[in-house]
Write an enzyme that holds these catalytic residues in place. Sequence first.
Site, mmCIF file in Angstrom:
data_model
loop_
_atom_site.group_PDB
_atom_site.id
_atom_site.type_symbol
_atom_site.label_atom_id
_atom_site.label_comp_id
_atom_site.label_asym_id
_atom_site.label_seq_id
_atom_site.Cartn_x
_atom_site.Cartn_y
_atom_site.Cartn_z
ATOM 1 N N CYS A 2 0.702 -1.050 0.134
ATOM 2 C CA CYS A 2 0.097 0.381 0.187
ATOM 3 C C CYS A 2 0.392 1.291 0.258
ATOM 4 O O CYS A 2 2.050 1.088 0.449
ATOM 5 C CB CYS A 2 -0.550 0.493 0.951
ATOM 6 S SG CYS A 2 -1.969 -1.471 1.298
ATOM 7 N N ARG A 29 2.049 1.046 -6.149
ATOM 8 C CA ARG A 29 1.455 0.338 -5.081
ATOM 9 C C ARG A 29 0.618 0.005 -4.181
ATOM 10 O O ARG A 29 1.144 -1.378 -3.319
ATOM 11 C CB ARG A 29 2.792 1.022 -3.570
ATOM 12 C CG ARG A 29 3.940 2.184 -3.605
ATOM 13 C CD ARG A 29 4.220 3.049 -2.304
ATOM 14 N NE ARG A 29 4.663 2.102 -1.316
ATOM 15 C CZ ARG A 29 5.523 1.548 -1.256
ATOM 16 N NH1 ARG A 29 6.240 1.941 -1.928
ATOM 17 N NH2 ARG A 29 6.137 0.009 -0.111
ATOM 18 N N TRP A 76 -3.125 -1.592 -1.339
ATOM 19 C CA TRP A 76 -3.083 -3.508 -2.474
ATOM 20 C C TRP A 76 -4.007 -3.903 -1.502
ATOM 21 O O TRP A 76 -3.559 -3.938 -0.121
ATOM 22 C CB TRP A 76 -2.091 -3.831 -2.639
ATOM 23 C CG TRP A 76 -2.194 -4.880 -3.743
ATOM 24 C CD1 TRP A 76 -2.334 -4.406 -5.037
ATOM 25 C CD2 TRP A 76 -2.033 -5.976 -2.902
ATOM 26 N NE1 TRP A 76 -1.959 -5.604 -5.802
ATOM 27 C CE2 TRP A 76 -2.209 -6.909 -4.362
ATOM 28 C CE3 TRP A 76 -1.639 -6.744 -1.710
ATOM 29 C CZ2 TRP A 76 -1.577 -8.288 -4.161
ATOM 30 C CZ3 TRP A 76 -2.094 -8.223 -1.848
ATOM 31 C CH2 TRP A 76 -1.575 -9.188 -3.207
ATOM 32 N N ASN A 102 0.586 0.113 5.977
ATOM 33 C CA ASN A 102 0.890 -0.856 5.584
ATOM 34 C C ASN A 102 1.962 -2.556 4.950
ATOM 35 O O ASN A 102 2.322 -1.197 6.177
ATOM 36 C CB ASN A 102 2.222 -0.088 4.189
ATOM 37 C CG ASN A 102 2.490 -1.045 3.094
ATOM 38 O OD1 ASN A 102 2.298 -2.658 2.396
ATOM 39 N ND2 ASN A 102 3.823 -0.816 3.151
ATOM 40 N N GLY A 103 1.529 -2.852 5.263
ATOM 41 C CA GLY A 103 1.932 -4.193 6.206
ATOM 42 C C GLY A 103 0.911 -5.698 6.641
ATOM 43 O O GLY A 103 0.236 -5.418 5.694
ATOM 44 N N GLU A 484 10.254 -14.360 -19.323
ATOM 45 C CA GLU A 484 10.707 -12.940 -19.254
ATOM 46 C C GLU A 484 9.760 -11.771 -20.019
ATOM 47 O O GLU A 484 8.439 -11.311 -20.016
ATOM 48 C CB GLU A 484 11.394 -11.865 -19.177
ATOM 49 C CG GLU A 484 11.576 -10.412 -18.880
ATOM 50 C CD GLU A 484 10.959 -9.468 -17.583
ATOM 51 O OE1 GLU A 484 10.099 -8.221 -17.244
ATOM 52 O OE2 GLU A 484 10.477 -10.414 -16.748
ATOM 53 N N LYS A 488 5.527 -10.751 -18.607
ATOM 54 C CA LYS A 488 4.729 -9.314 -19.599
ATOM 55 C C LYS A 488 3.706 -9.174 -19.790
ATOM 56 O O LYS A 488 2.636 -8.595 -20.162
ATOM 57 C CB LYS A 488 6.214 -8.542 -20.485
ATOM 58 C CG LYS A 488 7.915 -8.174 -19.515
ATOM 59 C CD LYS A 488 7.438 -6.713 -19.113
ATOM 60 C CE LYS A 488 6.709 -7.143 -17.716
ATOM 61 N NZ LYS A 488 8.149 -7.604 -16.215
ATOM 62 N N GLU A 491 1.107 -10.455 -16.758
ATOM 63 C CA GLU A 491 0.914 -9.040 -16.418
ATOM 64 C C GLU A 491 0.335 -8.168 -16.680
ATOM 65 O O GLU A 491 -0.719 -7.657 -15.965
ATOM 66 C CB GLU A 491 1.953 -9.212 -15.264
ATOM 67 C CG GLU A 491 3.082 -8.038 -16.244
ATOM 68 C CD GLU A 491 4.661 -8.001 -14.363
ATOM 69 O OE1 GLU A 491 5.254 -7.801 -15.029
ATOM 70 O OE2 GLU A 491 4.174 -8.290 -13.836
ATOM 71 N N HIS A 507 9.048 -32.542 -24.182
ATOM 72 C CA HIS A 507 8.541 -33.008 -22.880
ATOM 73 C C HIS A 507 7.273 -32.414 -22.386
ATOM 74 O O HIS A 507 6.673 -33.202 -21.470
ATOM 75 C CB HIS A 507 9.688 -33.454 -22.251
ATOM 76 C CG HIS A 507 11.123 -33.559 -22.417
ATOM 77 N ND1 HIS A 507 11.268 -34.570 -22.924
ATOM 78 C CD2 HIS A 507 11.714 -32.443 -22.984
ATOM 79 C CE1 HIS A 507 12.425 -34.516 -23.100
ATOM 80 N NE2 HIS A 507 12.849 -33.415 -23.153
ATOM 81 N N LYS A 606 3.661 -2.831 -7.073
ATOM 82 C CA LYS A 606 4.647 -2.498 -7.736
ATOM 83 C C LYS A 606 5.673 -2.920 -7.097
ATOM 84 O O LYS A 606 7.228 -3.491 -6.887
ATOM 85 C CB LYS A 606 5.058 -1.035 -8.241
ATOM 86 C CG LYS A 606 6.477 -1.033 -8.209
ATOM 87 C CD LYS A 606 6.756 -1.220 -10.264
ATOM 88 C CE LYS A 606 7.997 -0.854 -10.827
ATOM 89 N NZ LYS A 606 8.632 -1.641 -11.589
HETATM 90 C C1 AGP Z 1 7.274 -7.408 -12.753
HETATM 91 O O1 AGP Z 1 7.090 -6.772 -13.650
HETATM 92 C C2 AGP Z 1 6.550 -7.117 -11.748
HETATM 93 N N1 AGP Z 1 6.678 -6.294 -10.439
HETATM 94 C C3 AGP Z 1 7.190 -8.379 -10.471
HETATM 95 O O2 AGP Z 1 7.226 -9.834 -10.530
HETATM 96 C C4 AGP Z 1 8.341 -7.490 -9.845
HETATM 97 O O3 AGP Z 1 9.692 -8.521 -10.510
HETATM 98 C C5 AGP Z 1 9.248 -8.668 -8.470
HETATM 99 O O4 AGP Z 1 7.870 -7.874 -7.070
HETATM 100 C C6 AGP Z 1 9.590 -8.056 -8.106
HETATM 101 O O5 AGP Z 1 9.925 -7.237 -7.830
HETATM 102 P P1 AGP Z 1 11.877 -6.223 -7.349
HETATM 103 O O6 AGP Z 1 12.423 -5.953 -8.495
HETATM 104 O O7 AGP Z 1 11.754 -4.838 -6.853
HETATM 105 O O8 AGP Z 1 12.298 -7.320 -5.804
#
Ligand code: AGP
Length: 611
Positions: A2, A29, A76, A102-103, A484, A488, A491, A507, A606
């Site tokens: 959050c 966030r 969040w 936040n937590g 990766e 992308k 997400e 496999h 994020k």
């Molecule tokens: C990637 O696009 C995501 N936002 C997520 O997988 C991110 O890479 C992951 O949460 C790790 O975040 P960090 O690099 O800030 O630790």
Amino acid sequence: MCGVIGYTGDGRRDAAAILLRGLHRLEYRGYDSAGIAVHADGGIVTRKLAGRVPDLQELLALQPLHGVSGIAHTRWATHGAPTSRNAHPHMDCDERIAVVHNGIIENADTLRRALEGCGHTFRTDTDTETLAHLIEDSPGETVEARVIAALEHVVGTYGLAVMSADEPGKIVAARQGSPLLLGIGDGEYFVASDASAIIEYTRSVVHLDDGDIAVLTPQGYHIFDRESHVQLRPVDDVTWDLESIELGGYSHFMQKEIFEQADTVRSTLRGRLVFEEGVARLNGLNLTPEDCDGIDRITIVACGTSWHSGLVGRQIIESLAQIPVAVEYASEYRYRRPLAARNTLTIAISQSGETADTLQAMRAARAAGSRVVGIVNVVGSTIARESDGGIYLHAGPEIGVASTKAFTSQIVTLALLGVYLGHQRGLLPLAARQEFLCRLAQLPTLVARVLALEPDVRRLAEEFVHARNALYLGRGVNFPVALEGALKLKEISYIHAEGYPAAEMKHGPIALIDEEMPVVFLAPHDEVYTKVVSNMQEVRARGGRIIAITTEGNGDLGTLVEHQLRVPATAPLLSPVLTVIPLQLLAYHIAVLRGCDVDRPRNLAKSVTVE
Ligand code: AGP
């Protein structure tokens, strides 16, 4: 996950306006509900709702709020659905205490039952509301004394801000496990989850440590520990500017950050390439030649995109420094009671520097005797401050939830680390080091050339916008790029996608191949190229629709593939920096065409500061 912000000032500015602007900056966030509270009308007045910060702004336009001090939150959800009722701030029974948090309060249920047992009435399903009632129930002349007493009973993580109707103008903040910093202004003081919320007012920040309690009033700020002993914390200067967290003419932060990569790769390399001696200058690493010699193995701990860059880093470091590297999902590693040893170097990779699992994995490795270094983007973040040494990416703030520029800068940083360790261990001859450093230095120009492929990628996106699934395949250093690319697309466009080692397809996943299935192959001209071409033939034979990312000048894929995008040639170990960019753009344009909220994808945030 959050975003928390608080403000108190000498009345020159309106707290509600400042808090709202801060929430806009913190929205990456968490963005499922938002709220604000200010000291006003002899009490505390709040506004909150389910929805985004712009929705809260509209509510405030209809029901304005003004005051000289207040707190605010963008959420969040972890405990309690993202509804207006569960939005922060949360109040005590008499609405004289307000809390934003936040937590996660892990023993919230136990505390709630106890508080309900002695007559408290709860209004929400959240863990956070427990804090408001606990403070209400705690002894103390001042709100900070009651906060300290209340936190004695709390198990969990928090970055929180509290205000009391009995002490207008005072904000109390506390940190345990979740990031929190203070902003030091002239006659005004801020508390926030990160500096982006307050940078337009001050560049002077104080990072709080776990266990810190801060008291802000218009007259100043004080930091205490749980025993009320005064704590002195350094005032740091934020090095990046407001412009770097503005869209700057782009439609989305993700698009902007993709197009920043020529500059961000350049800034990651700046001052670190010493061609004459063929060395990589990494001063903050704190690893002496003896330390480097003593490393028997390396463990990389990370999550998500950072874990993918770790996989590329493994191949680079094993190749340049001949040290065995294990790449671990931080969330799994931390509960596996790691067998790290004195001669194990643990590398924590994290863009935000606040990811809870990576932080805890780093702490677990240290507890097991390992030296830990951080590869981090956010200056002053917890992983950066807790590691024995590290390397900053210098990629500037990354606002888009889908990580892009951090990934390419992480790979470049791991390549610099590979050269550094290879040299310190006397394994990499001067000429080879100089050659590799030259290849690194060329990358910004080559990245710019790849970005020019955007119109071709947009056309591809128009063709595959309705795909329901996708498969990404690669070998060697480009297997992680396949992972990766799939991440992308998943997400931000919500299309199901999987990345796989190309050879692994036979496999099992090959069963998924049909005329509907787009299959993206990473096929740069390297030592496994011919093997990748054979895998392409296996997919072609089953009617799969192939998109190939290959090397400029490569003319022999002909009819085997439906589409190909050519990226410039570079050192094979560095090709992921180039091959990933068309995949970032493809995911971006497909998501835009599908009308998705690219910068705020559903269910994501994020920086994942909770387990
Ligand atoms: C990637 O696009 C995501 N936002 C997520 O997988 C991110 O890479 C992951 O949460 C790790 O975040 P960090 O690099 O800030 O630790």
